[in-house]
Write a protein that holds these residues in place. Structure first.
Motif, PDB file in Angstrom:
ATOM      1  N   GLY A 102       0.823  -1.195   0.000  1.00 14.46           N
ATOM      2  CA  GLY A 102       0.000   0.000   0.000  1.00 14.46           C
ATOM      3  C   GLY A 102       0.854   1.240   0.000  1.00 14.46           C
ATOM      4  N   TRP A 103       0.195   2.391   0.048  1.00 13.50           N
ATOM      5  CA  TRP A 103       0.921   3.653   0.017  1.00 13.50           C
ATOM      6  C   TRP A 103       0.019   4.760   0.566  1.00 13.50           C
ATOM      7  N   PRO A 104       0.611   5.846   1.043  1.00  8.67           N
ATOM      8  CA  PRO A 104      -0.188   6.988   1.476  1.00  8.67           C
ATOM      9  C   PRO A 104      -0.843   7.650   0.272  1.00  8.67           C
ATOM     10  N   GLY A 105      -2.098   8.078   0.455  1.00 12.28           N
ATOM     11  CA  GLY A 105      -2.806   8.754  -0.617  1.00 12.28           C
ATOM     12  C   GLY A 105      -3.890   7.884  -1.217  1.00 12.28           C
ATOM     13  N   GLY A 106      -4.605   8.461  -2.169  1.00  8.06           N
ATOM     14  CA  GLY A 106      -5.709   7.769  -2.809  1.00  8.06           C
ATOM     15  C   GLY A 106      -7.032   8.420  -2.466  1.00  8.06           C
ATOM     16  N   SER A 107      -8.010   8.223  -3.328  1.00 12.25           N
ATOM     17  CA  SER A 107      -9.328   8.811  -3.123  1.00 12.25           C
ATOM     18  C   SER A 107     -10.223   7.833  -2.375  1.00 12.25           C
ATOM     19  N   ILE A 108     -10.940   8.338  -1.372  1.00  8.28           N
ATOM     20  CA  ILE A 108     -11.844   7.486  -0.599  1.00  8.28           C
ATOM     21  C   ILE A 108     -13.033   7.035  -1.441  1.00  8.28           C
ATOM     22  N   HIS A 109     -13.198   7.615  -2.621  1.00  9.12           N
ATOM     23  CA  HIS A 109     -14.287   7.219  -3.509  1.00  9.12           C
ATOM     24  C   HIS A 109     -13.868   6.096  -4.453  1.00  9.12           C
ATOM     25  N   THR A 110     -12.634   5.622  -4.315  1.00  8.90           N
ATOM     26  CA  THR A 110     -12.142   4.549  -5.178  1.00  8.90           C
ATOM     27  C   THR A 110     -12.961   3.279  -4.988  1.00  8.90           C
ATOM     28  N   ARG A 111     -13.336   2.645  -6.087  1.00  9.88           N
ATOM     29  CA  ARG A 111     -14.011   1.354  -6.059  1.00  9.88           C
ATOM     30  C   ARG A 111     -13.177   0.389  -6.883  1.00  9.88           C
ATOM     31  N   SER A 112     -12.557  -0.576  -6.240  1.00 10.60           N
ATOM     32  CA  SER A 112     -11.635  -1.476  -6.927  1.00 10.60           C
ATOM     33  C   SER A 112     -11.697  -2.852  -6.296  1.00 10.60           C
TER      34      SER A 112
END
Length: 320
Positions: free
Chosen positions: A154-164
């Motif tokens: 994993g890593w810091p960052g990303g959108s909480i709206h991500t659907r994957s």
């Protein structure tokens, strides 16, 4: 409901305290030879809790892991790297801090007995808040992206709206609420009784990562300057030249070429909010699955697997 969601507590025997025949062999006074484990097997959303724990691990690794070792097969490579950065004083058998006698290389092994019961959940949340603030300061991130499957990535960052299907994104605020909820789940059933545990519970939803979060934060505080208030050493010595530490959950190994065992002990006692039981000073020490031995002629340290069936610990094969 047919199935109770309430966690239940059961004793878990420590193998080192009992013979194969079942007899009690432990001779350590006051030693706890049973672990009080709490099972959350019927708690809903267990997969979400596991993913949240992985996200907290990414946060810890990104903001200073302290002495944390996540996998035992990483121990030997990390040990080699850090041992190569150590420095010895003019007299390798004299401590540069107290001028007392020492081994050529000092090994200190300790473990936090009853660690989970010792941990203060308020300090856990304070440590998490400090790490979250540091992540925001250094990387301007307030979310963590983590892989859904092993190995942990994993890593810091990303959108909480991500659907994957492959990744999930947690906000730091979500992780804090999960950590707080885990720390508050201290009630368990034993038959018809309900008991309240002290500190964190073994087997808790996020108990292990909560403890690691606190210990790694306290280690980083010591490495970032706390050591200067404990050890008086000659100028121009860097902390990575003085000593290094490896910790697998609550099993701790400290190594130094310039400090004696007593000075390492003093540093350890000033570092943590939990109590560690420290092994006697010897040239050979057992830590997790490895036995370390100091060579008095070369100042070097050799190691061997405690269990011959676990040679992968030494890097001689892959873990099965």
């Amino acid at each position: 409901p047919k199935t109770s969601f309430a966690p239940y507590m059961y004793p878990f025997v420590k193998a080192k305290c009992f013979a194969a025949s079942g007899g009690h062999t432990c001779q350590k006074i006051g030693h706890s030879c049973l672990r009080k484990v709490v099972s959350f097997v019927h708690v809903p959303w267990r997969r979400a809790w596991r993913l949240g724990g992985r996200a907290v691990q990414i946060l810890i690794s990104s903001t200073g892991p302290g002495f944390s070792v996540w996998k035992l097969k990483q121990v030997v490579p990390i040990f080699r790297q850090k041992f190569g950065m150590l420095r010895w004083g003019p007299d390798p058998q004299e401590c540069i801090c107290c001028n007392g006698p020492k081994w050529y290389t000092t090994l200190l092994v300790a473990d936090a007995a009853q660690m989970y019961e010792q941990v203060d959940s308020r300090l856990v949340l304070d440590a998490f808040d400090a790490k979250a603030a540091l992540l925001l300061q250094l990387q301007e991130k307030d979310t963590i992206t983590v892989r859904r499957q092993f190995p942990v990535r994993g890593w810091p960052g990303g959108s909480i709206h991500t659907r994957s299907r492959n990744f999930i994104v947690f906000s730091v605020a979500q992780l804090r609420r999960m950590l707080q909820a885990s720390c508050m789940l201290r009630f368990a059933s034993i038959g018809n009784l309900v008991v309240k545990a002290r500190g964190l519970v073994i087997g808790g939803l996020l108990s292990m990562i909560s403890a690691v979060c606190l210990l790694s934060f306290e280690e980083e505080q010591f490495l970032q300057g706390g050591w200067t208030r404990v050890w008086q050493v000659p100028p121009q010595w860097e902390i990575h030249e003085l000593f290094f530490g490896l910790r697998y959950v609550d099993d701790l190994l400290l190594v130094s070429g310039s400090l004696c065992h007593q000075c390492l002990r003093t540093g350890l006692c000033s570092m943590f909010s939990v109590h560690f039981d420290i092994n006697l000073e010897e040239a050979e020490q057992t830590w997790t699955d490895l036995v370390f031995s100091v060579d008095p002629m070369t100042r070097g340290v050799s190691w061997t697997a405690k269990n011959p069936n676990r040679l992968w610990v030494q890097g001689k094969g892959d873990k099965k």
